[in-house]
Motif scaffolding. Structure first.
Motif, PDB file in Angstrom:
ATOM      1  N   ALA A  93       0.838  -1.193   0.000  1.00 17.29           N
ATOM      2  CA  ALA A  93       0.000   0.000   0.000  1.00 17.29           C
ATOM      3  C   ALA A  93       0.873   1.243   0.000  1.00 17.29           C
ATOM      4  O   ALA A  93       1.979   1.247   0.548  1.00 17.29           O
ATOM      5  CB  ALA A  93      -0.907   0.001   1.236  1.00 17.29           C
ATOM      6  N   ASP A  94       0.374   2.296  -0.617  1.00 19.83           N
ATOM      7  CA  ASP A  94       1.075   3.576  -0.644  1.00 19.83           C
ATOM      8  C   ASP A  94       1.393   4.030   0.787  1.00 19.83           C
ATOM      9  O   ASP A  94       0.566   3.893   1.692  1.00 19.83           O
ATOM     10  CB  ASP A  94       0.204   4.614  -1.346  1.00 19.83           C
ATOM     11  N   ALA A  95       2.586   4.560   0.979  1.00 19.62           N
ATOM     12  CA  ALA A  95       3.046   4.958   2.312  1.00 19.62           C
ATOM     13  C   ALA A  95       2.224   6.092   2.913  1.00 19.62           C
ATOM     14  O   ALA A  95       2.118   6.200   4.132  1.00 19.62           O
ATOM     15  CB  ALA A  95       4.522   5.367   2.254  1.00 19.62           C
ATOM     16  N   ASP A  96       1.628   6.939   2.080  1.00 21.37           N
ATOM     17  CA  ASP A  96       0.846   8.076   2.581  1.00 21.37           C
ATOM     18  C   ASP A  96      -0.662   7.853   2.503  1.00 21.37           C
ATOM     19  O   ASP A  96      -1.398   8.257   3.389  1.00 21.37           O
ATOM     20  CB  ASP A  96       1.189   9.342   1.792  1.00 21.37           C
ATOM     21  N   ARG A  97      -1.106   7.207   1.429  1.00 18.37           N
ATOM     22  CA  ARG A  97      -2.547   7.116   1.162  1.00 18.37           C
ATOM     23  C   ARG A  97      -3.167   5.759   1.463  1.00 18.37           C
ATOM     24  O   ARG A  97      -4.381   5.620   1.449  1.00 18.37           O
ATOM     25  CB  ARG A  97      -2.826   7.466  -0.298  1.00 18.37           C
ATOM     26  N   GLY A  98      -2.365   4.729   1.689  1.00 20.62           N
ATOM     27  CA  GLY A  98      -2.922   3.396   1.866  1.00 20.62           C
ATOM     28  C   GLY A  98      -3.514   2.896   0.566  1.00 20.62           C
ATOM     29  O   GLY A  98      -3.196   3.413  -0.517  1.00 20.62           O
ATOM     30  N   LEU A  99      -4.384   1.905   0.654  1.00 21.26           N
ATOM     31  CA  LEU A  99      -4.986   1.310  -0.541  1.00 21.26           C
ATOM     32  C   LEU A  99      -6.389   0.836  -0.228  1.00 21.26           C
ATOM     33  O   LEU A  99      -6.635   0.235   0.815  1.00 21.26           O
ATOM     34  CB  LEU A  99      -4.164   0.102  -1.021  1.00 21.26           C
ATOM     35  N   GLU A 100      -7.304   1.114  -1.148  1.00 22.29           N
ATOM     36  CA  GLU A 100      -8.623   0.499  -1.141  1.00 22.29           C
ATOM     37  C   GLU A 100      -8.856  -0.032  -2.546  1.00 22.29           C
ATOM     38  O   GLU A 100      -8.733   0.705  -3.527  1.00 22.29           O
ATOM     39  CB  GLU A 100      -9.712   1.487  -0.762  1.00 22.29           C
ATOM     40  N   ALA A 101      -9.163  -1.322  -2.640  1.00 20.85           N
ATOM     41  CA  ALA A 101      -9.387  -1.952  -3.938  1.00 20.85           C
ATOM     42  C   ALA A 101     -10.566  -2.910  -3.846  1.00 20.85           C
ATOM     43  O   ALA A 101     -10.866  -3.442  -2.775  1.00 20.85           O
ATOM     44  CB  ALA A 101      -8.139  -2.720  -4.382  1.00 20.85           C
ATOM     45  N   VAL A 102     -11.217  -3.126  -4.982  1.00 21.33           N
ATOM     46  CA  VAL A 102     -12.248  -4.143  -5.105  1.00 21.33           C
ATOM     47  C   VAL A 102     -11.634  -5.269  -5.918  1.00 21.33           C
ATOM     48  O   VAL A 102     -10.988  -5.030  -6.949  1.00 21.33           O
ATOM     49  CB  VAL A 102     -13.515  -3.583  -5.779  1.00 21.33           C
ATOM     50  N   VAL A 103     -11.824  -6.504  -5.429  1.00 21.51           N
ATOM     51  CA  VAL A 103     -11.154  -7.657  -6.020  1.00 21.51           C
ATOM     52  C   VAL A 103     -12.174  -8.762  -6.313  1.00 21.51           C
ATOM     53  O   VAL A 103     -13.125  -8.952  -5.549  1.00 21.51           O
ATOM     54  CB  VAL A 103     -10.073  -8.219  -5.060  1.00 21.51           C
ATOM     55  N   THR A 104     -11.957  -9.485  -7.384  1.00 22.51           N
ATOM     56  CA  THR A 104     -12.759 -10.666  -7.679  1.00 22.51           C
ATOM     57  C   THR A 104     -11.849 -11.793  -8.131  1.00 22.51           C
ATOM     58  O   THR A 104     -10.767 -11.564  -8.674  1.00 22.51           O
ATOM     59  CB  THR A 104     -13.853 -10.377  -8.734  1.00 22.51           C
ATOM     60  N   GLY A 105     -12.303 -13.000  -7.864  1.00 23.49           N
ATOM     61  CA  GLY A 105     -11.571 -14.197  -8.260  1.00 23.49           C
ATOM     62  C   GLY A 105     -12.411 -15.427  -7.966  1.00 23.49           C
ATOM     63  O   GLY A 105     -13.530 -15.319  -7.449  1.00 23.49           O
ATOM     64  N   PRO A 106     -11.886 -16.600  -8.265  1.00 29.23           N
ATOM     65  CA  PRO A 106     -12.627 -17.839  -8.012  1.00 29.23           C
ATOM     66  C   PRO A 106     -12.936 -18.012  -6.522  1.00 29.23           C
ATOM     67  O   PRO A 106     -12.092 -17.737  -5.669  1.00 29.23           O
ATOM     68  CB  PRO A 106     -11.678 -18.939  -8.483  1.00 29.23           C
ATOM     69  N   GLY A 107     -14.121 -18.482  -6.220  1.00 29.89           N
ATOM     70  CA  GLY A 107     -14.535 -18.665  -4.842  1.00 29.89           C
ATOM     71  C   GLY A 107     -13.894 -19.841  -4.137  1.00 29.89           C
ATOM     72  O   GLY A 107     -14.040 -19.978  -2.929  1.00 29.89           O
ATOM     73  N   ASP A 108     -13.173 -20.664  -4.875  1.00 26.12           N
ATOM     74  CA  ASP A 108     -12.455 -21.779  -4.249  1.00 26.12           C
ATOM     75  C   ASP A 108     -10.947 -21.601  -4.381  1.00 26.12           C
ATOM     76  O   ASP A 108     -10.184 -22.544  -4.255  1.00 26.12           O
ATOM     77  CB  ASP A 108     -12.881 -23.111  -4.862  1.00 26.12           C
ATOM     78  N   ASP A 109     -10.529 -20.371  -4.633  1.00 23.79           N
ATOM     79  CA  ASP A 109      -9.115 -20.065  -4.868  1.00 23.79           C
ATOM     80  C   ASP A 109      -8.276 -20.369  -3.620  1.00 23.79           C
ATOM     81  O   ASP A 109      -8.724 -20.151  -2.502  1.00 23.79           O
ATOM     82  CB  ASP A 109      -8.967 -18.598  -5.237  1.00 23.79           C
TER      83      ASP A 109
END
Length: 125
Positions: A93-109
């Motif tokens: 994550a960015d040292a000043d701003r952090g990170l917010e993300a939306v993620v998708t992938g296989p449900g059995d990953d």
């Protein structure tokens, strides 16, 4: 409407690196896919790991530096990164701003890493 998951039903999982809010997963109304939000504090970094399936990360706020198979990508709001299956990765994550993300992938990953057996992370299941 087959399945409706209300905001109050979202599942939160906190690790030392991030908080994941699961919106849908196989145990939470979805059939095969999982969808979750990742929130990382400024300067946080996830561990080196490999996912068995492909994931798609879309940055909503903040920024990240992602190491994938020895390459580095810097991401900001609106950027989307398709992470291939079976490749070593690490997210910072960015040292000043952090990170917010939306993620998708296989449900059995499954996630694995150096010295770790494969497991399905709780925010994906």
């Amino acid at each position: 409407m087959d399945t409706l998951i209300r905001r109050a039903e979202a599942r939160r999982t906190t690790t030392p690196n991030a908080t994941m809010t699961t919106f849908a997963s196989p145990t939470q109304g979805a059939s095969r896919q999982a969808l979750w939000r990742v929130e990382m504090a400024p300067g946080a970094a996830g561990p080196d790991h490999v996912m068995a399936g492909e994931q798609i990360w879309a940055v909503v706020a903040g920024a990240a530096r992602v190491e994938v198979a020895g390459e580095v990508a810097d991401l900001g709001p609106g950027d989307t990164l398709v992470l291939p299956a079976g490749v070593l990765r690490r997210i910072h994550a960015d040292a000043d701003r952090g990170l917010e993300a939306v993620v998708t992938g296989p449900g059995d990953d499954t996630a694995s890493g150096p010295g770790r057996e494969p497991v399905v992370p709780p925010w994906i299941a």
